[in-house]
Design an enzyme around this catalytic site. Structure first.
Site, PDB file in Angstrom:
ATOM      1  N   ILE A  16       0.844  -1.208   0.000  1.00  0.00           N
ATOM      2  CA  ILE A  16       0.000   0.000   0.000  1.00  0.00           C
ATOM      3  C   ILE A  16       0.878   1.256   0.000  1.00  0.00           C
ATOM      4  O   ILE A  16       0.594   2.239  -0.685  1.00  0.00           O
ATOM      5  CB  ILE A  16      -0.968  -0.013   1.201  1.00  0.00           C
ATOM      6  CG1 ILE A  16      -1.809  -1.299   1.201  1.00  0.00           C
ATOM      7  CG2 ILE A  16      -1.875   1.218   1.175  1.00  0.00           C
ATOM      8  CD1 ILE A  16      -2.595  -1.547   2.480  1.00  0.00           C
ATOM      9  N   ALA A  79       4.461   1.126   8.077  1.00  0.00           N
ATOM     10  CA  ALA A  79       5.298  -0.014   8.482  1.00  0.00           C
ATOM     11  C   ALA A  79       4.651  -0.791   9.618  1.00  0.00           C
ATOM     12  O   ALA A  79       4.292  -0.214  10.643  1.00  0.00           O
ATOM     13  CB  ALA A  79       6.685   0.481   8.901  1.00  0.00           C
ATOM     14  N   ASN A  97       6.835  -4.698  16.990  1.00  0.00           N
ATOM     15  CA  ASN A  97       6.969  -3.960  15.717  1.00  0.00           C
ATOM     16  C   ASN A  97       5.831  -2.960  15.496  1.00  0.00           C
ATOM     17  O   ASN A  97       6.040  -1.909  14.903  1.00  0.00           O
ATOM     18  CB  ASN A  97       7.023  -4.941  14.543  1.00  0.00           C
ATOM     19  CG  ASN A  97       7.691  -4.333  13.329  1.00  0.00           C
ATOM     20  OD1 ASN A  97       8.742  -3.700  13.442  1.00  0.00           O
ATOM     21  ND2 ASN A  97       7.074  -4.500  12.175  1.00  0.00           N
ATOM     22  N   TYR A 146      -2.771  -8.736  16.322  1.00  0.00           N
ATOM     23  CA  TYR A 146      -2.572  -7.756  15.242  1.00  0.00           C
ATOM     24  C   TYR A 146      -3.525  -6.572  15.422  1.00  0.00           C
ATOM     25  O   TYR A 146      -3.104  -5.415  15.485  1.00  0.00           O
ATOM     26  CB  TYR A 146      -2.784  -8.426  13.874  1.00  0.00           C
ATOM     27  CG  TYR A 146      -2.926  -7.431  12.745  1.00  0.00           C
ATOM     28  CD1 TYR A 146      -1.867  -6.599  12.394  1.00  0.00           C
ATOM     29  CD2 TYR A 146      -4.130  -7.309  12.035  1.00  0.00           C
ATOM     30  CE1 TYR A 146      -2.004  -5.666  11.363  1.00  0.00           C
ATOM     31  CE2 TYR A 146      -4.262  -6.394  11.006  1.00  0.00           C
ATOM     32  CZ  TYR A 146      -3.197  -5.567  10.677  1.00  0.00           C
ATOM     33  OH  TYR A 146      -3.342  -4.644   9.672  1.00  0.00           O
ATOM     34  N   LYS A 150      -2.781  -2.448  16.736  1.00  0.00           N
ATOM     35  CA  LYS A 150      -3.189  -1.245  15.996  1.00  0.00           C
ATOM     36  C   LYS A 150      -4.099  -0.380  16.869  1.00  0.00           C
ATOM     37  O   LYS A 150      -4.000   0.853  16.876  1.00  0.00           O
ATOM     38  CB  LYS A 150      -3.931  -1.650  14.714  1.00  0.00           C
ATOM     39  CG  LYS A 150      -3.064  -2.382  13.706  1.00  0.00           C
ATOM     40  CD  LYS A 150      -2.206  -1.403  12.947  1.00  0.00           C
ATOM     41  CE  LYS A 150      -1.376  -2.066  11.890  1.00  0.00           C
ATOM     42  NZ  LYS A 150      -0.716  -1.126  11.003  1.00  0.00           N
ATOM     43  N   ARG A 226     -16.537  -9.777   2.558  1.00  0.00           N
ATOM     44  CA  ARG A 226     -15.586  -8.719   2.899  1.00  0.00           C
ATOM     45  C   ARG A 226     -15.783  -7.518   1.979  1.00  0.00           C
ATOM     46  O   ARG A 226     -16.305  -7.639   0.866  1.00  0.00           O
ATOM     47  CB  ARG A 226     -14.135  -9.214   2.735  1.00  0.00           C
ATOM     48  CG  ARG A 226     -13.757 -10.338   3.708  1.00  0.00           C
ATOM     49  CD  ARG A 226     -13.633  -9.825   5.135  1.00  0.00           C
ATOM     50  NE  ARG A 226     -13.289 -10.855   6.097  1.00  0.00           N
ATOM     51  CZ  ARG A 226     -14.184 -11.583   6.786  1.00  0.00           C
ATOM     52  NH1 ARG A 226     -15.491 -11.401   6.599  1.00  0.00           N
ATOM     53  NH2 ARG A 226     -13.780 -12.473   7.668  1.00  0.00           N
TER      54      ARG A 226
HETATM   55  N1  LIG Z   1      -3.239  -5.053   3.225  1.00  0.00           N
HETATM   56  C1  LIG Z   1      -4.386  -4.853   3.873  1.00  0.00           C
HETATM   57  O1  LIG Z   1      -5.449  -5.351   3.482  1.00  0.00           O
HETATM   58  C2  LIG Z   1      -4.409  -3.987   5.106  1.00  0.00           C
HETATM   59  C3  LIG Z   1      -5.640  -3.789   5.763  1.00  0.00           C
HETATM   60  C4  LIG Z   1      -5.661  -2.980   6.897  1.00  0.00           C
HETATM   61  C5  LIG Z   1      -4.496  -2.360   7.338  1.00  0.00           C
HETATM   62  N2  LIG Z   1      -3.331  -2.583   6.699  1.00  0.00           N
HETATM   63  C6  LIG Z   1      -2.103  -1.930   7.198  1.00  0.00           C
HETATM   64  O2  LIG Z   1      -1.528  -1.180   6.146  1.00  0.00           O
HETATM   65  C7  LIG Z   1      -0.102  -1.145   6.288  1.00  0.00           C
HETATM   66  C8  LIG Z   1       0.541  -1.563   4.982  1.00  0.00           C
HETATM   67  O3  LIG Z   1       0.103  -2.872   4.638  1.00  0.00           O
HETATM   68  P1  LIG Z   1       0.692  -3.639   3.373  1.00  0.00           P
HETATM   69  O4  LIG Z   1      -0.290  -4.661   2.982  1.00  0.00           O
HETATM   70  O5  LIG Z   1       1.197  -2.647   2.396  1.00  0.00           O
HETATM   71  O6  LIG Z   1       1.923  -4.398   4.056  1.00  0.00           O
HETATM   72  P2  LIG Z   1       3.409  -4.605   3.520  1.00  0.00           P
HETATM   73  O7  LIG Z   1       4.012  -5.675   4.361  1.00  0.00           O
HETATM   74  O8  LIG Z   1       3.424  -4.787   2.058  1.00  0.00           O
HETATM   75  O9  LIG Z   1       4.099  -3.217   3.869  1.00  0.00           O
HETATM   76  C9  LIG Z   1       4.635  -2.928   5.126  1.00  0.00           C
HETATM   77  C10 LIG Z   1       6.047  -2.405   4.920  1.00  0.00           C
HETATM   78  O10 LIG Z   1       6.615  -2.049   6.191  1.00  0.00           O
HETATM   79  C11 LIG Z   1       7.958  -2.492   6.228  1.00  0.00           C
HETATM   80  N3  LIG Z   1       8.288  -2.643   7.646  1.00  0.00           N
HETATM   81  C12 LIG Z   1       7.715  -3.486   8.537  1.00  0.00           C
HETATM   82  N4  LIG Z   1       8.274  -3.304   9.750  1.00  0.00           N
HETATM   83  C13 LIG Z   1       9.193  -2.325   9.624  1.00  0.00           C
HETATM   84  C14 LIG Z   1      10.084  -1.694  10.526  1.00  0.00           C
HETATM   85  N5  LIG Z   1      10.180  -2.056  11.808  1.00  0.00           N
HETATM   86  N6  LIG Z   1      10.895  -0.709  10.061  1.00  0.00           N
HETATM   87  C15 LIG Z   1      10.847  -0.341   8.758  1.00  0.00           C
HETATM   88  N7  LIG Z   1      10.011  -0.912   7.850  1.00  0.00           N
HETATM   89  C16 LIG Z   1       9.211  -1.891   8.292  1.00  0.00           C
HETATM   90  C17 LIG Z   1       7.964  -3.783   5.414  1.00  0.00           C
HETATM   91  O11 LIG Z   1       9.240  -4.120   4.917  1.00  0.00           O
HETATM   92  C18 LIG Z   1       6.972  -3.448   4.302  1.00  0.00           C
HETATM   93  O12 LIG Z   1       7.622  -2.864   3.193  1.00  0.00           O
HETATM   94  C19 LIG Z   1       0.217  -2.041   7.466  1.00  0.00           C
HETATM   95  O13 LIG Z   1       0.390  -1.218   8.598  1.00  0.00           O
HETATM   96  C20 LIG Z   1      -1.019  -2.893   7.627  1.00  0.00           C
HETATM   97  O14 LIG Z   1      -1.206  -3.308   8.962  1.00  0.00           O
HETATM   98  C21 LIG Z   1      -3.243  -3.379   5.591  1.00  0.00           C
END
Ligand SMILES: NC(=O)c1ccc[n+]([C@@H]2O[C@H](COP(=O)([O-])OP(=O)(O)OC[C@H]3O[C@@H](n4cnc5c(N)ncnc54)[C@H](O)[C@@H]3O)[C@@H](O)[C@H]2O)c1
Length: 335
Positions: A16, A79, A97, A146, A150, A226
């Site tokens: 995202i 992240a 994290n 999880y 959040k 969903r």
């Molecule tokens: N994908 C979904 O459907 C969804 C739904 C609700 C919320 N979210 C939230 O959106 C955010 C992005 O989700 P996504 O699907 O793009 O996930 P993703 O894993 O593709 O992206 C997360 C990024 O954060 C980086 N990261 C993780 N821990 C880190 C740290 N300690 N330091 C630096 N970088 C770090 C990872 O390398 C990764 O590039 C997340 O916070 C997730 O919880 C996602």
């Protein structure tokens, strides 16, 4: 409303985050991405147009250096770790994290006078729905670490607002899906746990079949429903949330979804129609903690931010994800 300030985007090399970086660049924003590349990919970023810092947001010295060098005016915080099942098996990994590491970031923000924060929160903070569709006042009672991590960070952010004036928007996403329609960037997680990419992996033969968890839910076809929100709609919401904070907006939670739900079976059938492939399906038992139905009430996003989902048809989500999986990169980054 682009400004001359710098945006710090944590997790900007992820799914995202990288789509949001692209959108913000079209608006003329100046961006620093921090990512430890545990799940992200350098290749997902236009490295000639953003400053990329490879590191961990829990690294106090690095974060201090980053704030001293770039003095960001706002932080967009993507992240995190985001696998529900893993969070149940290893909760401390998630609290470290998703809750402890961002405190390092917040301490630096406080020290450097950075007062705008856009947080990737989730509908998982609500837990099991007591009513559907779910608005922002729905009770928050997360059912896994999880969602709890959040929800706790939301609480921390409210306390920081009270104490030192940090203004945050908690964007509570429903199910993110789809990819950049040109197929240049996309979703590449290892392991991949999301429904649409897994269905498409079954379509290409990368996995044997797609497992449907539970066919006896109280829904019309017995499978879970969903609300799928296109990643580019999430990207535009971030830009609008930034405008809102730049205009002096207060801390608020905002749901991001379409307001429409689709069942797992409907998504599989749509994917068969889009790809023209027969998708092998296996049926398994329900997974613990999977509510029958999660549907967003997105009205507040419209009234507060002027945002509305524009990609409401799941065919578009699936087609764009298929473009990515069958395009030059075959759904995988080189790094
Ligand atoms: N994908 C979904 O459907 C969804 C739904 C609700 C919320 N979210 C939230 O959106 C955010 C992005 O989700 P996504 O699907 O793009 O996930 P993703 O894993 O593709 O992206 C997360 C990024 O954060 C980086 N990261 C993780 N821990 C880190 C740290 N300690 N330091 C630096 N970088 C770090 C990872 O390398 C990764 O590039 C997340 O916070 C997730 O919880 C996602």
């Amino acid at each position: 409303m682009a400004s001359t300030g710098t945006l710090l985007i944590t997790g900007g090399a992820g799914y995202i985050g990288s789509h949001t970086v692209r959108h913000l660049l079209t608006l003329g924003e100046k961006i620093v991405v921090l990512d430890n590349l545990v799940f992200g990919h350098r290749e997902a970023l236009p490295l000639d147009r953003v400053t990329f810092v490879h590191g961990d947001m829990g690294d106090t010295a690095l974060i201090e250096e980053l704030f001293s060098d770039h003095q960001p005016e706002a932080v967009l915080h993507f992240a995190a770790f985001a696998q529900v099942g893993e969070s149940v098996a290893d909760p401390l990994k998630y609290y470290r994290n998703n809750l402890a590491a961002p405190l390092v970031l917040l301490e630096a923000m406080q020290r450097h006078g950075c007062r705008r924060f856009i947080f990737s929160s989730t509908c998982a903070t609500y837990g099991n729905p007591v009513r559907v569709p779910m608005d922002e006042n729905h009770p928050q009672d997360p059912v896994n670490p999880y969602g709890a991590s959040k929800w706790m960070l939301e609480r921390v952010l409210r306390d920081c607002d009270h104490a030192w004036g940090l203004k945050s928007v908690f964007l509570r996403y429903f199910n993110a899906s789809g990819c950049d329609p040109a197929g240049e960037i996309g979703e590449d997680h290892d392991p991949e746990t999301h429904l649409i990419p897994r269905i498409l992996m079954a379509a290409t033969g990368e996995i044997e079949n797609i497992t449907v968890f539970g066919t006896d839910y109280p829904t019309p076809d017995g499978t879970c429903i969903r609300d799928y929100i296109h990643v580019n709609d999430l990207a535009t919401a971030h830009a609008l949330a930034l405008d809102y904070l730049r205009q002096g907006g207060n801390t608020e939670a905002v749901n991001l979804g379409t307001g429409r739900g689709f069942s797992v079976n409907e998504i599989i059938q749509t994917a068969q129609a889009v790809t023209g492939k027969t998708i092998p399906v296996s049926y398994g038992p329900r997974r613990p903690g999977d509510p029958p139905e999660l549907i967003c009430q997105p009205t507040k996003a419209k009234t507060l931010l002027g945002w509305e989902a524009t990609h409401k048809d799941p065919r578009e989500h699936i087609q764009s994800a298929w473009n990515w999986m069958t395009g030059p990169k075959k759904g995988r980054y080189a790094d």
